[in-house]
Design an enzyme around this catalytic site. Structure first.
Site, PDB file in Angstrom:
ATOM      1  N   ASP A   9      -0.195   4.915   1.283  1.00  0.00           N
ATOM      2  CA  ASP A   9      -0.430   5.812   2.416  1.00  0.00           C
ATOM      3  C   ASP A   9      -0.209   5.099   3.732  1.00  0.00           C
ATOM      4  OD1 ASP A   9      -1.287   8.148   0.890  1.00  0.00           O
ATOM      5  OD2 ASP A   9      -3.021   6.922   0.355  1.00  0.00           O
ATOM      6  N   ASP A  65       0.867  -1.168   0.000  1.00  0.00           N
ATOM      7  CA  ASP A  65       0.000   0.000   0.000  1.00  0.00           C
ATOM      8  C   ASP A  65       0.912   1.229   0.000  1.00  0.00           C
ATOM      9  OD1 ASP A  65      -2.277   1.600   0.219  1.00  0.00           O
ATOM     10  OD2 ASP A  65      -2.226   1.540   2.411  1.00  0.00           O
TER      11      ASP A  65
END
Length: 573
Positions: free
Chosen positions: A57, A55
């Site tokens: 963020d 991922d």
């Protein structure tokens, strides 16, 4: 029979071998520095991982706290005021000491609930007010609440931190304002026929933060001040280079749009160790706008992104996923098929316990690495406040001593008043060492709902994904034994009591006597086994005409109980 004697002699000598080994190699297993550790819930062999997914963020892009949360908090307040909320709420400033992940917000009564894995309430807060035990019982019979999605909202994400604190601020404001009267399920304005349920307050704040993230100024503010809000690290390109050297495939799977992703990733890879390479060169596959957790179920249409304009190309992508190109949306089924992954050969690294970890584990069987930035603070308290943990153990010993000589025949009732007070004070002091709402993972001796989710769905976890930098790609993460109460509180029988103050010769004599006794027991057990085998053979002859294939199960002679290893690995050995 001789074989069985040797076998049991070996077992009898295990403790002596262990003592000799620990004396020469050190008494404890080697662990890396705490800040470099990856912790293990389920054993995982990195050599079996072919695809590493990340991922962006709060995983690759670690946002600075409380700088980003403060900005989001400020923009959300401005949005609420524009929606009609009192301008007085602009006086609130973000306090990072309040919010922790994993809290449940009860939209009926407007309370934050810190709960254990089963819904038992550990702490209850209304605004800034901590409810007393009898007040909790009045609202929640037996201090219990079910996880009903129609009523309970779980604040699991790091992006939820400012939202948690703003909810507390607004609920506290309305509950204590002279202009409003508090009711069990909302607040009523005294001057008007106006009633605001806590549910609608929560909905307004949810919409305010959604607007701030999707349409508001937060992204613009972040991209204009990258140094202020995002940390960069020289180890990131080096880690990816090492993955490539070991023939690992790397993919980016983020909910952020391409233009935001491109600027953030450009910043992260603008370090000397990247040698000027574009960030896209480090990934085999790139997917933006993934819309997790929807990605792990039905998903959306997989489309190509025009990297020059950021616009999506028309039509669904049906061909192979090519390195260097950027894709939008899609689903886990389609993505896994196009890259040739099976599921258990994928390790996905993310920060969201629900969107990244729970769904990828439950729906698709991916191996999972949960990033928990708060873990660093938790470990600092765990180490620095060791005196409180020791004090609690001492109090526990004192509690046991009070009951030591008592059984069901006694009429004596020990006075626990002072001891209970001391235990409660110590637990409270421990919790306050972490922050206003205590530890992310526990309250006293009881684990939180969040801790239970980490244990259930994260195979491994750490404070940052960069801790993989300190492990070889052949490393086997082996989970420690998850002990139940009867296993953690009952000691194993020891051949040699090291606390006994005797000479070495006397200790060896005692040890030899114990080992000889064990050998005699082994011989007797071996003889009994031979006798049982003869009896079993006799029964087989007597029932040779029976139509039943097996009269009883046989103990496995090969390794079958291998839960610490992947099944394909165990079958190959």
């Amino acid at each position: 029979m001789a074989y069985n004697q040797r076998e049991y002699a070996y077992k009898a000598g295990i403790e002596m071998d262990l003592n000799n080994y620990t004396a020469s190699h050190g008494a404890k297993k080697f662990y890396r520095e705490v800040n470099h550790r990856v912790f293990v819930n389920r054993s995982l062999h990195l050599e079996k991982i072919k695809f590493f997914g990340f991922d962006m963020d709060y995983t690759l892009a670690e946002y600075k706290s409380p700088e980003l949360e403060s900005a989001a908090f400020k923009f959300a307040i401005e949005r609420l005021i524009s929606m009609g909320y009192p301008s007085a709420i602009s006086d609130f400033e973000y306090d990072s000491k309040f919010a922790i992940r994993g809290l449940w917000f009860d939209t009926l009564h407007g309370n934050f609930l810190k709960v254990d894995p089963y819904g038992n309430i550990l702490v209850c807060v209304h605004g800034f007010e901590f409810l007393k035990t009898h007040e909790i019982y009045d609202l929640y019979p037996n201090k219990f609440v079910q996880l009903n999605e129609q009523r309970i909202y779980v604040l699991n994400s790091l992006f939820n931190q400012p939202e948690t604190y703003l909810l507390a601020c607004i609920v506290d404001y309305f509950s204590n304002s002279k202009e409003f009267t508090k009711t069990p399920d909302g607040v009523k304005k005294n001057a008007d026929d106006l009633f605001m349920p806590y549910r609608s307050i929560h909905t307004d704040i949810r919409h305010a933060f959604d607007w701030v993230h999707d349409q508001g100024s937060l992204k613009k503010e972040t991209l204009s001040n990258l140094d202020k809000y995002i940390m960069k690290d020289e180890r990131l390109p080096l880690l990816f280079d090492r993955m490539r050297e070991h023939n690992k495939k790397i993919f980016l799977l983020t909910n952020s749009d391409y233009q935001y992703t491109d600027k953030i990733m450009d910043y992260l890879f603008d370090v000397k160790s990247a040698n000027g390479r574009k960030w896209t060169k480090y990934f085999d596959y790139i997917v933006v706008d993934a819309r997790k957790p929807l990605f792990f179920s039905e998903g959306t249409i997989l489309r190509q992104v025009d990297t020059k304009t950021g616009a999506l190309k028309i039509g669904a992508h049906v061909g192979p996923i090519e390195p260097g190109r950027v894709y939008s949306g899609g689903s886990c089924d389609v993505f896994t098929q196009l890259i040739g992954a099976k599921g258990r050969d994928v390790l996905y690294v993310g920060d969201h316990i629900f969107g990244d970890i729970l769904k990828s584990k439950k729906k698709r069987g991916w191996r999972t690495f949960l990033v928990i930035p708060e873990l660093q603070r938790e470990l600092e308290v765990w180490e620095n406040k060791n005196d409180l943990f020791v004090k609690l153990q001492v109090l526990d010993i004192q509690l046991g001593d009070l009951y030591k000589d008592l059984d069901s025949s006694t009429n004596i009732k020990p006075d626990l008043t002072q001891l209970r007070t001391d235990i409660r004070k110590t637990i409270h002091e421990m919790d306050m060492s972490y922050g206003i709402l205590g530890s992310l993972f526990r309250c006293g001796s009881r684990q939180t709902h969040f801790a239970n989710q980490v244990t259930r769905f994260a195979d491994i976890y750490g404070s940052t994904c960069l801790n993989l930098f300190y492990y070889p790609f052949c490393y086997m993460f082996r989970a420690p034994a998850m002990l139940m109460s009867h296993e953690s509180t009952v000691e194993h029988t020891s051949l040699f009591d090291i606390s006994t103050n005797v000479s070495l010769n006397e200790a060896l004599k005692r040890l030899q006597a114990k080992q000889l006794a064990k050998l005699n027991d082994a011989q007797k057990q071996a003889t009994d086994e031979i006798k049982k085998a003869d009896e079993e053979q006799k029964r087989k002859v007597e029932r040779k005409d029976s139509q039943v294939p097996h009269s009883k199960p046989a103990q496995p002679t090969e390794i079958t109980h291998d839960a610490d290893f992947d099944s394909d690995e165990a079958d190959s050995n």
